[in-house]
Each structure stands twice: as structure tokens, then as C-alpha cells.
Design a protein around this motif. Sequence first.
Motif, PDB file in Angstrom:
ATOM      1  N   LYS A 185      32.480 -49.923 -58.418  1.00 36.46           N
ATOM      2  CA  LYS A 185      33.147 -49.676 -57.129  1.00 36.46           C
ATOM      3  C   LYS A 185      32.666 -50.662 -56.065  1.00 36.46           C
ATOM      4  N   SER A 186      31.352 -50.813 -55.964  1.00 36.30           N
ATOM      5  CA  SER A 186      30.810 -51.704 -54.930  1.00 36.30           C
ATOM      6  C   SER A 186      31.090 -53.167 -55.261  1.00 36.30           C
ATOM      7  N   LEU A 187      31.053 -53.492 -56.546  1.00 34.70           N
ATOM      8  CA  LEU A 187      31.369 -54.867 -56.939  1.00 34.70           C
ATOM      9  C   LEU A 187      32.805 -55.210 -56.551  1.00 34.70           C
ATOM     10  N   PRO A 207      26.205 -55.467 -48.723  1.00 33.38           N
ATOM     11  CA  PRO A 207      25.318 -54.527 -49.408  1.00 33.38           C
ATOM     12  C   PRO A 207      26.060 -53.232 -49.731  1.00 33.38           C
ATOM     13  N   SER A 208      25.600 -52.512 -50.729  1.00 34.64           N
ATOM     14  CA  SER A 208      26.186 -51.204 -51.020  1.00 34.64           C
ATOM     15  C   SER A 208      25.935 -50.280 -49.830  1.00 34.64           C
ATOM     16  N   PRO A 209      26.951 -49.529 -49.400  1.00 33.63           N
ATOM     17  CA  PRO A 209      26.755 -48.619 -48.256  1.00 33.63           C
ATOM     18  C   PRO A 209      26.125 -47.279 -48.641  1.00 33.63           C
ATOM     19  N   CYS A 265      32.818 -47.759 -47.048  1.00 36.66           N
ATOM     20  CA  CYS A 265      32.096 -46.488 -46.904  1.00 36.66           C
ATOM     21  C   CYS A 265      31.682 -45.935 -48.257  1.00 36.66           C
ATOM     22  N   ASP A 266      30.589 -45.221 -48.269  1.00 34.53           N
ATOM     23  CA  ASP A 266      30.139 -44.476 -49.448  1.00 34.53           C
ATOM     24  C   ASP A 266      29.875 -43.051 -48.976  1.00 34.53           C
ATOM     25  N   LEU A 267      30.762 -42.132 -49.368  1.00 37.52           N
ATOM     26  CA  LEU A 267      30.697 -40.763 -48.839  1.00 37.52           C
ATOM     27  C   LEU A 267      29.917 -39.825 -49.751  1.00 37.52           C
ATOM     28  N   ILE A 280      36.803 -46.870 -49.650  1.00 38.82           N
ATOM     29  CA  ILE A 280      35.986 -45.657 -49.622  1.00 38.82           C
ATOM     30  C   ILE A 280      35.516 -45.254 -51.014  1.00 38.82           C
ATOM     31  N   GLU A 281      34.185 -45.313 -51.203  1.00 30.88           N
ATOM     32  CA  GLU A 281      33.590 -44.830 -52.445  1.00 30.88           C
ATOM     33  C   GLU A 281      33.279 -43.339 -52.299  1.00 30.88           C
ATOM     34  N   TRP A 282      33.361 -42.592 -53.388  1.00 27.18           N
ATOM     35  CA  TRP A 282      33.191 -41.126 -53.393  1.00 27.18           C
ATOM     36  C   TRP A 282      34.150 -40.458 -52.393  1.00 27.18           C
TER      37      TRP A 282
HETATM   38 MG   LIG Z   1      28.501 -48.248 -55.090  1.00 27.79          MG
END
Ligand SMILES: [Mg+2]
Length: 159
Positions: free
Chosen positions: A43-45, A62-64, A82-84, A109-111
Motif C-alpha cells: 500500500k505504501s509503496l 515516509p509511511s504515515p 493517510c494511514d487510519l 487512504i490506507e486502512w
Molecule cells: Mg503502509
Amino acid sequence: MASILYHTETTSPDQTADLAVSIGQVLKAGDCLLLVGSVGAGKSLFARALIQSLQDTPEDVPSPTFTIVQTYETKLGDLWHCDLYRISSPHEVIELGLDDAMATAVTLIEWPKNLADLTPPDALTIRINDLGGDVRKLSFESTDADWAASLEKVFENAV
Ligand SMILES: [Mg+2]
Ligand SMILES: Nc1ncnc2c1ncn2[C@@H]1O[C@H](COP(=O)(O)OP(=O)(O)O)[C@@H](O)[C@H]1O
């Protein structure tokens, strides 16, 4: 129910990054991408490659995970990554200003499960399944017909 518009497999991080760059080419302000997948799926990649492709001078992405939100200036205007994972109520989403951002900025938006009722109905869900090794299956799902048209451009040319 969102239906699967397209799906594809990648066999390397670079291939996933290339796909993310292609998706970036069909985005506009106000678009919301929901990145779904287990830890380490990519996801972050995906987000990093997409964000950097929209910048003249690519920044670090950077990863959030810990900051929850990272914002960027891009060719499409403001972009929120975002990383929720650690969000527990939609109240926090509103406190972050993410509900407004989803209407005006590009949001990745992750998660996204933790958006609950605040999930934009016209979002594009990108589901990444880790099939083992470096193989990932990516599914693109939406209820919005505009995404079908945008993704047709991506998959006709790039994949
Ligand atoms: Mg991630
Ligand atoms: N085909 C692929 N696509 C994306 N990432 C891959 C692939 N194959 C291996 N990887 C690796 O999987 C990891 C994905 O990490 P990351 O993007 O941080 O995951 P997430 O944000 O989903 O937890 C990276 O180390 C990346 O190099």
C-alpha cells in the motif's frame, strides 16, 4: 456493492510502482483512493510511487503509520496520504480535517475501513493481495462509472 473494474498481477515492486504512476496520470483533485491489503502488501509503496510521480522534485514519502496524515504539494494540488490503522472513530477523521480533504484534495487512504460512514461513495478501492514472494494481485473496485472510464485508459496503455 463496489464491483471489480479491473485486476492485474505484478511480479515486482517496480511493476507495482509503474502501475501507481499510471493511475496518477488519470487522477484529479477530489479523487479518493482507498488502499486495502495486509501489512507488507504494498500500500505504501503504491502511494509513494504515485505521489512522487506528481511532483517536479520528488520528496521523501515516509509511511504515515505513526503520523496518520502526511500532506504533499503536487501538480494536482494538495495530496493527503493517510494511514487510519490507529483511528478508532469517525470523530477523529473529522478532527483531522480528512472529511473536507476528501472532497477537495487527492486522498490516498490506507486502512480505509476506519472511515466507516465517512467513506466517499465515489472512491476507488485498490485491493492488494500478497500472493507470496514478489507477486501481488491488484483489484480496482468502484461503484462510480467515471472510474471505469479513467481506468480503461490506464489498462489499455500500460498493463
Ligand atoms: Mg503502509
Ligand atoms: N509486486 C510487489 N508490489 C509491491 N510491493 C512488493 C512487491 N513484491 C515485493 N514487495 C515488497 O513488499 C513490501 C511492501 O511494503 P509496504 O508498501 O510498506 O506495505 P504496506 O504499506 O501495505 O504495509 C515492500 O518491501 C516491497 O518491496
